[in-house]
Scaffold this motif. Sequence first.
Motif, PDB file in Angstrom:
ATOM      1  N   LEU A 155      35.264  33.296  36.630  1.00 29.04           N
ATOM      2  CA  LEU A 155      35.166  32.704  37.968  1.00 29.04           C
ATOM      3  C   LEU A 155      35.919  33.540  38.996  1.00 29.04           C
ATOM      4  N   ASP A 156      37.078  34.076  38.610  1.00 29.86           N
ATOM      5  CA  ASP A 156      37.807  34.976  39.511  1.00 29.86           C
ATOM      6  C   ASP A 156      36.975  36.210  39.835  1.00 29.86           C
ATOM      7  N   ALA A 157      36.335  36.770  38.811  1.00 29.22           N
ATOM      8  CA  ALA A 157      35.516  37.967  39.018  1.00 29.22           C
ATOM      9  C   ALA A 157      34.331  37.663  39.929  1.00 29.22           C
ATOM     10  N   ARG A 158      33.673  36.541  39.703  1.00 35.76           N
ATOM     11  CA  ARG A 158      32.519  36.190  40.539  1.00 35.76           C
ATOM     12  C   ARG A 158      32.933  35.974  41.986  1.00 35.76           C
ATOM     13  N   SER A 159      34.064  35.286  42.187  1.00 36.43           N
ATOM     14  CA  SER A 159      34.531  35.052  43.555  1.00 36.43           C
ATOM     15  C   SER A 159      34.882  36.362  44.248  1.00 36.43           C
ATOM     16  N   GLY A 160      35.565  37.256  43.542  1.00 36.81           N
ATOM     17  CA  GLY A 160      35.938  38.528  44.141  1.00 36.81           C
ATOM     18  C   GLY A 160      34.741  39.392  44.477  1.00 36.81           C
ATOM     19  N   ILE A 161      33.722  39.388  43.611  1.00 39.51           N
ATOM     20  CA  ILE A 161      32.533  40.196  43.856  1.00 39.51           C
ATOM     21  C   ILE A 161      31.734  39.622  45.009  1.00 39.51           C
ATOM     22  N   ARG A 162      31.579  38.311  45.057  1.00 38.25           N
ATOM     23  CA  ARG A 162      30.815  37.695  46.149  1.00 38.25           C
ATOM     24  C   ARG A 162      31.501  37.870  47.497  1.00 38.25           C
ATOM     25  N   ALA A 163      32.818  37.818  47.499  1.00 39.00           N
ATOM     26  CA  ALA A 163      33.561  37.981  48.755  1.00 39.00           C
ATOM     27  C   ALA A 163      33.831  39.442  49.076  1.00 39.00           C
ATOM     28  N   GLU A 164      33.344  40.346  48.219  1.00 47.91           N
ATOM     29  CA  GLU A 164      33.571  41.782  48.381  1.00 47.91           C
ATOM     30  C   GLU A 164      35.071  42.091  48.477  1.00 47.91           C
ATOM     31  N   ALA A 165      35.839  41.352  47.694  1.00 53.64           N
ATOM     32  CA  ALA A 165      37.290  41.564  47.643  1.00 53.64           C
ATOM     33  C   ALA A 165      37.647  42.172  46.292  1.00 53.64           C
ATOM     34  N   LEU A 166      37.067  43.334  46.004  1.00 53.58           N
ATOM     35  CA  LEU A 166      37.287  43.963  44.710  1.00 53.58           C
ATOM     36  C   LEU A 166      38.738  44.391  44.524  1.00 53.58           C
ATOM     37  N   HIS A 167      39.459  44.577  45.627  1.00 52.65           N
ATOM     38  CA  HIS A 167      40.858  44.989  45.507  1.00 52.65           C
ATOM     39  C   HIS A 167      41.724  43.885  44.905  1.00 52.65           C
ATOM     40  N   ASP A 168      41.228  42.645  44.921  1.00 46.27           N
ATOM     41  CA  ASP A 168      41.986  41.546  44.330  1.00 46.27           C
ATOM     42  C   ASP A 168      41.745  41.407  42.829  1.00 46.27           C
ATOM     43  N   LEU A 169      40.759  42.129  42.313  1.00 43.95           N
ATOM     44  CA  LEU A 169      40.416  42.011  40.905  1.00 43.95           C
ATOM     45  C   LEU A 169      41.157  43.050  40.073  1.00 43.95           C
ATOM     46  N   ARG A 170      41.397  42.708  38.810  1.00 51.60           N
ATOM     47  CA  ARG A 170      42.083  43.601  37.888  1.00 51.60           C
ATOM     48  C   ARG A 170      41.112  44.041  36.799  1.00 51.60           C
ATOM     49  N   GLU A 171      41.599  44.912  35.950  1.00 49.13           N
ATOM     50  CA  GLU A 171      40.730  45.460  34.917  1.00 49.13           C
ATOM     51  C   GLU A 171      40.193  44.380  33.996  1.00 49.13           C
ATOM     52  N   ARG A 172      40.968  43.340  33.738  1.00 55.75           N
ATOM     53  CA  ARG A 172      40.500  42.259  32.881  1.00 55.75           C
ATOM     54  C   ARG A 172      39.326  41.520  33.498  1.00 55.75           C
ATOM     55  N   HIS A 173      39.311  41.402  34.843  1.00 59.45           N
ATOM     56  CA  HIS A 173      38.194  40.735  35.510  1.00 59.45           C
ATOM     57  C   HIS A 173      36.923  41.558  35.394  1.00 59.45           C
ATOM     58  N   ASN A 200      56.908  34.403  33.374  1.00 59.96           N
ATOM     59  CA  ASN A 200      55.875  35.369  33.002  1.00 59.96           C
ATOM     60  C   ASN A 200      54.801  35.466  34.085  1.00 59.96           C
ATOM     61  N   CYS A 201      54.294  34.315  34.527  1.00 63.90           N
ATOM     62  CA  CYS A 201      53.250  34.306  35.563  1.00 63.90           C
ATOM     63  C   CYS A 201      53.768  34.870  36.877  1.00 63.90           C
ATOM     64  N   HIS A 202      54.979  34.502  37.233  1.00 63.62           N
ATOM     65  CA  HIS A 202      55.555  34.951  38.500  1.00 63.62           C
ATOM     66  C   HIS A 202      55.759  36.465  38.493  1.00 63.62           C
ATOM     67  N   ALA A 203      56.300  36.995  37.390  1.00 65.89           N
ATOM     68  CA  ALA A 203      56.537  38.431  37.306  1.00 65.89           C
ATOM     69  C   ALA A 203      55.228  39.200  37.368  1.00 65.89           C
ATOM     70  N   VAL A 204      54.208  38.742  36.647  1.00 59.53           N
ATOM     71  CA  VAL A 204      52.914  39.432  36.652  1.00 59.53           C
ATOM     72  C   VAL A 204      52.301  39.418  38.047  1.00 59.53           C
ATOM     73  N   GLU A 205      52.393  38.276  38.719  1.00 62.00           N
ATOM     74  CA  GLU A 205      51.828  38.190  40.069  1.00 62.00           C
ATOM     75  C   GLU A 205      52.509  39.168  41.014  1.00 62.00           C
ATOM     76  N   ARG A 206      53.823  39.307  40.905  1.00 68.21           N
ATOM     77  CA  ARG A 206      54.557  40.247  41.761  1.00 68.21           C
ATOM     78  C   ARG A 206      54.214  41.685  41.426  1.00 68.21           C
ATOM     79  N   TRP A 207      54.143  41.989  40.126  1.00 69.15           N
ATOM     80  CA  TRP A 207      53.799  43.359  39.727  1.00 69.15           C
ATOM     81  C   TRP A 207      52.417  43.737  40.238  1.00 69.15           C
ATOM     82  N   GLU A 208      51.471  42.828  40.088  1.00 67.86           N
ATOM     83  CA  GLU A 208      50.093  43.147  40.469  1.00 67.86           C
ATOM     84  C   GLU A 208      49.893  43.167  41.973  1.00 67.86           C
ATOM     85  N   SER A 209      50.830  42.588  42.712  1.00 68.40           N
ATOM     86  CA  SER A 209      50.748  42.670  44.170  1.00 68.40           C
ATOM     87  C   SER A 209      51.398  43.939  44.702  1.00 68.40           C
ATOM     88  N   GLY A 210      51.977  44.738  43.802  1.00 67.56           N
ATOM     89  CA  GLY A 210      52.462  46.052  44.191  1.00 67.56           C
ATOM     90  C   GLY A 210      53.951  46.186  44.367  1.00 67.56           C
TER      91      GLY A 210
END
Length: 304
Positions: free
Chosen positions: A88-106, A218-228
């Motif tokens: 669902l995350d991948a579909r939302s990102g592709i439809r909104a053309e927000a590919l920069h929000d997607l990660r390799e797992r998506h 764990n979730c908080h650290a990953v979110e911060r890392w992935e935001s740069g």
Amino acid sequence: MPPPLANPPARIKVQTVHNLCSSRRASIPLIDAPGPLRLWHLASLDAPTVAVVWALGLAWTAEIHLPLWMPVLVALGSWTVYIGDRLLDARSGIRAEALHDLRERHFFHWRHRRVLIPLAAASACAAAIIIFAFMPQAARRLNFTLAAAALAYFCGVHSPRPPLRLHFISKECLVGLLFAAGCALPALSHWHMAGAAHSSLLPLALPIAFFACLAWLNCHAVERWESGGSSQTTVASTALVAAGSFAAWLLASSYPRSAMLLLAAAASALLLLLLDRLHERLTPLALRAAADLVLLTPLFLFLP
């Protein structure tokens, strides 16, 4: 009179040193995850593994022997949820053309969606069969309550117009609470059905609460890392390490199993802190996979 310099010498020196450090950091080769670890993460096998390990660890703490169908149900349920969430995350990102929000797992899930969607559907069906074939009626109420809470969260995250926004609690906190509750449910259900209502729940409640905090971290650290940036969780990680060690010391004489599980959780928090310090030396995928890998410390409790 000569014109003033645009940058004083001291500032030029500081900027030069900063640029040199940045270029040196960029020249450091990043460490990637080995193939099996990459697949473990990309195929959403990390969450079920962590969930089963902690479900077994909590049961071990309370000296409860779980029937085989319980950890299987935990694995199937968590795998189905994570596949659905990433698709669902991948579909939302592709439809909104927000590919920069997607990660390799998506992208992995979206490329293999024709395989993963049927597998997720089969996993959900298998979980439903287990629930109605093996789960006692009393335990179903607890599971359906958790399922309803998870469904409400799912709708709130993926609906175009979320019905409710909880501004006082973060997404990472909700995920941590729901994930910890799902891992704790087998032990709690078995404890309740075994008629242990008169015994103390303390040796089980403390590790559950601590694991919920660890899952949030764990979730908080990953979110911060992935935001740069840095996760900025040094204080929280240090506090968890200290709290887990102190609680383990308090429970060591009365509840040694709870103390050992708390020490394992404190070790996970310490490893997350180490990952935060080294996050610039790892690829994003390696960092994400390692963040889940360090949550498997309760495995050491099962060693002979």
